[in-house]
Each structure stands twice: as C-alpha cells, then as structure tokens.
Design a protein around this motif. Structure first.
Motif, PDB file in Angstrom:
ATOM      1  N   GLU A 154       0.818  -1.201   0.000  1.00 18.96           N
ATOM      2  CA  GLU A 154       0.000   0.000   0.000  1.00 18.96           C
ATOM      3  C   GLU A 154       0.861   1.264   0.000  1.00 18.96           C
ATOM      4  O   GLU A 154       1.956   1.297   0.570  1.00 18.96           O
ATOM      5  CB  GLU A 154      -0.947  -0.001   1.190  1.00 18.96           C
ATOM      6  N   ARG A 166      -7.426  -3.512   3.176  1.00 15.11           N
ATOM      7  CA  ARG A 166      -7.923  -4.670   3.927  1.00 15.11           C
ATOM      8  C   ARG A 166      -8.423  -5.719   2.949  1.00 15.11           C
ATOM      9  O   ARG A 166      -8.800  -5.394   1.813  1.00 15.11           O
ATOM     10  CB  ARG A 166      -9.071  -4.266   4.849  1.00 15.11           C
ATOM     11  N   ASP A 199     -12.305  -9.461   8.583  1.00 21.50           N
ATOM     12  CA  ASP A 199     -10.994  -9.484   7.947  1.00 21.50           C
ATOM     13  C   ASP A 199     -10.567 -10.914   7.637  1.00 21.50           C
ATOM     14  O   ASP A 199     -10.652 -11.800   8.491  1.00 21.50           O
ATOM     15  CB  ASP A 199      -9.952  -8.834   8.850  1.00 21.50           C
ATOM     16  N   ILE A 235     -11.346  -8.676   2.988  1.00 23.60           N
ATOM     17  CA  ILE A 235     -12.476  -9.079   3.829  1.00 23.60           C
ATOM     18  C   ILE A 235     -13.183 -10.308   3.278  1.00 23.60           C
ATOM     19  O   ILE A 235     -13.176 -10.580   2.076  1.00 23.60           O
ATOM     20  CB  ILE A 235     -13.490  -7.932   3.990  1.00 23.60           C
ATOM     21  N   ASP A 279     -16.328   2.033   6.139  1.00 24.91           N
ATOM     22  CA  ASP A 279     -15.070   1.332   6.432  1.00 24.91           C
ATOM     23  C   ASP A 279     -14.147   1.244   5.224  1.00 24.91           C
ATOM     24  O   ASP A 279     -13.116   0.586   5.280  1.00 24.91           O
ATOM     25  CB  ASP A 279     -15.350  -0.064   6.975  1.00 24.91           C
TER      26      ASP A 279
END
Length: 524
Positions: free
Chosen positions: A329, A336, A344, A338, A378
């Motif tokens: 990143e 994340r 997660d 998921i 989120d």
C-alpha cells in the motif's frame, strides 16, 4: 488548495519554465496559468455557473492540462469523454451528467454533431478556442469553490450496463497527486512523457500529479514506440508510464536497432498486468532505468499500491514470492481483505479488497444506492479479489465478476495466468470462464505466443502439461485459444469480457476454427 491553484502556484514560482510541450508548441507556466484563467473567464461569461458539468472530448493535446485547470478555476466539473465511444454512448454521458457545455476537437464534433449541437456552449479546440481565450479578461470572477466540491466526473468503461460517473473532489485528486509524487520520488526537474489518453482516470490524475511540483510534461497524441525512443533522447525524458504491451514494443526496437541514449530516463511506471521477471531484466538493461508497478481503480484515484524499483530488482535477483504481486500500500492508503460477511480475512486467504484513502472518490453521480454499496464508512469496496501475504504485498486474483466457479470450487484466473506465463513461449495470457454443461463454468486460456513460436498446437500441449503439473484438476484450462493481440480498454487493461464473448462463440469447435479477431484455437 484547489486544482486550479497548481497552475497559479507554478506560474509564480517558475514563470518562464517550460510547462507543456506538444511537438513544436511550448507553453511556459506563465502561459498555462493565463490561458487557464482566460478559459475560466470565457466560460463564466457564457453563463456557466459553479457546479455545471463540461464535457471534454479531445485527443491528447497541449490544451488538455489548461482545460483541466481552467474548469477548476471556474468551479466547473470536468467530464472527460472517451473519444472512441459510439454516439449513443456519448449521448448517455451527456444526459446522465446533465452537461451544459462541451470542449471538443473539430473532427470529434463532426462525429457527434447530433449529440452535442444543442448544448448551450460548444467550444471547438483550434482557432475558435484561441479566439475565445484572447477575447476574454484574464482575471475570471472570484468564486466560492471548496476543496470538497466535485472537480471531475470520470465515467467507467461500462462493460456491464451503462457507464457510471465516478465523482472526485479537488481534495481527493490533490491527495492522489501528493501520494503519487511521494512513491515516484518526483521532483520539479522531472520531464514527463504523456502518451496514454488524458480522458482516462490515469490521464486526469496525471494532469494533477505530473504537474503538481512544476514539472515539464511532453505530450504525444498517441503511443508510438519509435517516437517514444526519439523523445526520450531528444527531450531528456525522466519519467513515463506504460502498459506491458507498450514496454514490449519499445524494447523490441531498442533490442534490434542501433544504440540510443536513454540515460535521462530514471523510471517507468506501469499497470494493468505484472511484468515477467525476464521482461523486467531486459527493460532495466536496455533502458537503464527503474521500474515500478501500481494497482488502483477509478474509484480510488488510480493508485493504491506500489511495487517499488527495489522490489523489481529483488524479483530479478530471484525473489519469486513477490513476482505476481502489485506491491504494498502507498503512504495515503490502507488496504484490507475481507470475507463475504465483512470480517478481515486471514493472511494468505482470498477475499474482497477494501481501500481506505483520502484519495477515494466520493461516490457515483446520481446513483445513491450503488454509492452506498461501494463507498462504505469502512472503505471503498473494490470488487477485486486478492490476498495479502505475510510481508504486506498485495496479490490480485481477479474481479468478483471474473471469478470462475467450476464444480462448486472457486477458480481465480490470476492463479492460472501465473503458471502459464512461466512458459518461455508465452508473451501474454488471459484466463476467462466459459459455460460448461457439467461443471457450470470452466477456464479457458487465451494466449499470445512469442514471435518465435510457429506451432500453436505444440505450445498448447506443453501448456497443458505445465498446468497439470502445477494446478489442481478443476483449475486446468479446458482449452487454449491463441490470439495475435488482446482487446484493450482506454487505460490499457485487457477486456476479458470481450475475450470471453468471442471464446463462447467458438465453443468446443474444431481446433483450427478462427476466433472473430483472427486468432486461432488449439486444444491439447
């Protein structure tokens, strides 16, 4: 700070420095800012108000950056339009965004006359555009424009249904510019070469990030590998962006031609697909520069990860574990992975990628339900599938829509592509799913062979053996389809849906039947 301030700040800091170069046309930063201010004043004088949408239908040209800055100065929202769209698609963008104006090249206006003629403001790039600029006061009216106002609406490719407008604010684009300059280690002395289209997400972000520090941008109307090599040598280009096919074509000329001076080039950024280690080594040897790979999408501003130059050197040196990744990143992003329930996913397990970043777009234009589904508190739900390894490297396994479910098992195209790409006879590969009466779906591998390959059937047999050795039975391609070139979107991404459609038309026919693109099919 606003997008239009980039030109103002650089005109103050570097007034006489070359900002834009397009063949024999050169604009200094003073000229870019003045022209952008005049454009803003002209459009305001035509009755356009902050928040109005302005379509831009233009091939690469020196006017593109000043149009971006000028619209921003006037508080108007730029709507870049792919020049390859059909008239009906242009009409959809026009109606969906409620455009009140268009800035367009004359030949594109001829193509889309019926779709554009009734807009309140139609400004043609060329003599009419120049007349409008120089008949306008260079000081546009002062407007109350906020960093959180929408600056650009970027329409996605629309491979399923109608294209959606992705809304980016001044703030999100400037965050992306800062993030891009950090990871590319940019500086104001850089000379950037722009060959990919300005009307894409990458093109619009490029306008902001490649000029953010006062760099110089050299503009080519289209990609031509010989012209790129000549330009690097002539203009001392330091940075450019490619897709892997562009890199292939450029290296082929350098490998087979006379020596050229590429010493100014410090880095090439690429996306859309990983570069094999052998190609990376050749690029570093022939071009003498670093490589970086990026992953992103229109909704996140185009970049969320970076596979750094050091990562590329490590891959060439034998660190194969990150060879299929797109890096880690960037400083502005958190990524994340998921599960379907939103929890997660463990390290190494595939799930949907979620991007948290101030560079994310703020939603889809006039689509509140799809905005709520994708742009969540989120983070941005990307629709991409992948996993993070123990070192934080992101590995993309495909789109949720590209996922192949064969006999109840999930098959990720990237897994198969990684295996097939190892073969020395394979130039590029794309795996798609096709309907199967017994298993629901089954994978088919579309392959572009290396130029030296003259027996596709033999290559198909070798690839089948390779897949049997390294893949579970349900992941092995049912057949191999050989192509001369893949269909590409405007940003250079392989259009797998088009490949799948053409493969489905052929079905399990005889191995020698041609696919509509002129490619040939072989089965083991």
């Amino acid at each position: 700070m606003l997008i239009g301030d980039i030109a103002t700040n650089n005109a103050r800091r570097y007034p006489d420095k070359r900002a834009l170069v397009d063949a024999d046309r050169v604009h200094t930063w003073t000229q870019v800012d003045e022209r952008a201010r005049r454009l803003a004043g002209y459009l305001a004088g035509q009755g356009l108000e902050p928040g109005d949408r302005v379509m831009v239908i233009a091939r690469n040209c020196i006017e593109w950056p000043e149009i971006s800055f000028g619209l921003a100065k006037a508080g108007l929202i730029a709507v870049p339009v792919n020049i390859r769209l059909a008239p009906d698609e242009v009409a959809h963008v026009r109606d969906d965004c409620g455009a009140r104006a268009v800035i367009v090249h004359a030949d594109h206006l001829d193509k889309f006359t019926g779709e554009l003629a009734n807009l309140p403001v139609v400004l043609t790039i060329g003599p009419e555009y120049e007349t409008a600029l120089w008949a306008t006061d260079p000081e546009p009216p002062r407007l109350d424009v906020n960093p959180d106002d929408v600056a650009v609406i970027l329409y996605t490719s629309g491979t399923t249904g109608r294209a959606k407008g992705v809304m980016h604010t001044h703030r999100s684009l400037l965050y992306q510019a800062a993030d891009t300059n950090l990871v590319t280690e940019a500086n104001r002395s850089d000379v950037m070469l722009a060959t990919t289209p300005f009307f894409t997400a990458g093109g619009m972000v490029r306008t902001v990030s490649w000029l953010y520090l006062g760099q110089t941008m050299v503009i080519h109307q289209r990609f031509d590998p010989q012209a790129v090599i000549d330009e690097i040598e002539r203009s001392a280009i330091t940075f450019t962006t490619f897709i892997p096919t562009m890199l292939h074509r450029t290296l082929a000329i350098l490998e087979n031609g006379p020596p050229r001076d590429m010493s100014s080039l410090r880095r090439i950024s690429y996306g859309s697909a990983p570069v094999p280690p052998g190609l990376a080594r050749k690029a570093m040897d022939l071009l003498g520069c670093d490589l970086q790979q990026r992953y992103g999408l229109t909704e996140c501003g185009g970049q969320a990860t970076i596979l750094t130059p050091q990562d590329h050197r490590d891959i060439v040196a034998g660190r194969t574990s990150i060879g299929t990744s797109c890096g880690r990143e960037t400083p502005m992003c958190a990524i994340r992975v998921i599960n379907p329930d939103g929890s997660d996913a463990p390290i190494g397990e595939v799930g949907e990628l979620v991007i948290v970043s101030p560079a994310n777009a703020v939603g889809y234009w006039k689509l509140p339900e799809q905005t709520a589904e994708t742009f969540r508190p989120d983070g941005l739900r990307t629709g991409d599938l992948g996993f993070l390894d123990a070192d934080g490297y992101l590995h993309i396994t495909g789109r949720r829509t590209d996922l192949i479910i064969s006999g109840g098992f999930n098959v990720y195209p990237a897994e198969i592509e990684r295996v097939i790409a190892q073969h020395s006879g394979v130039d590029m590969v794309a795996v798609v799913g096709v309907p199967d009466a017994d298993w629901g779906e089954t994978p088919v591998a579309a392959v572009i062979p290396k130029a030296a390959v003259n027996d596709n059937d033999a290559l198909a047999a070798e690839l089948a053996v390779l897949c049997r050795a390294e893949l579970a039975g349900y992941k092995q391609p049912r057949r191999f389809v050989f192509w001369r070139e893949f269909p590409l979107g405007p940003a250079g991404k392989i259009l797998k849906r088009e490949i799948a459609n053409q493969v489905n038309q052929v079905g399990d026919a005889d191995a020698k039947i041609s696919v509509p693109t002129g490619s040939t099919e072989g089965r083991p």
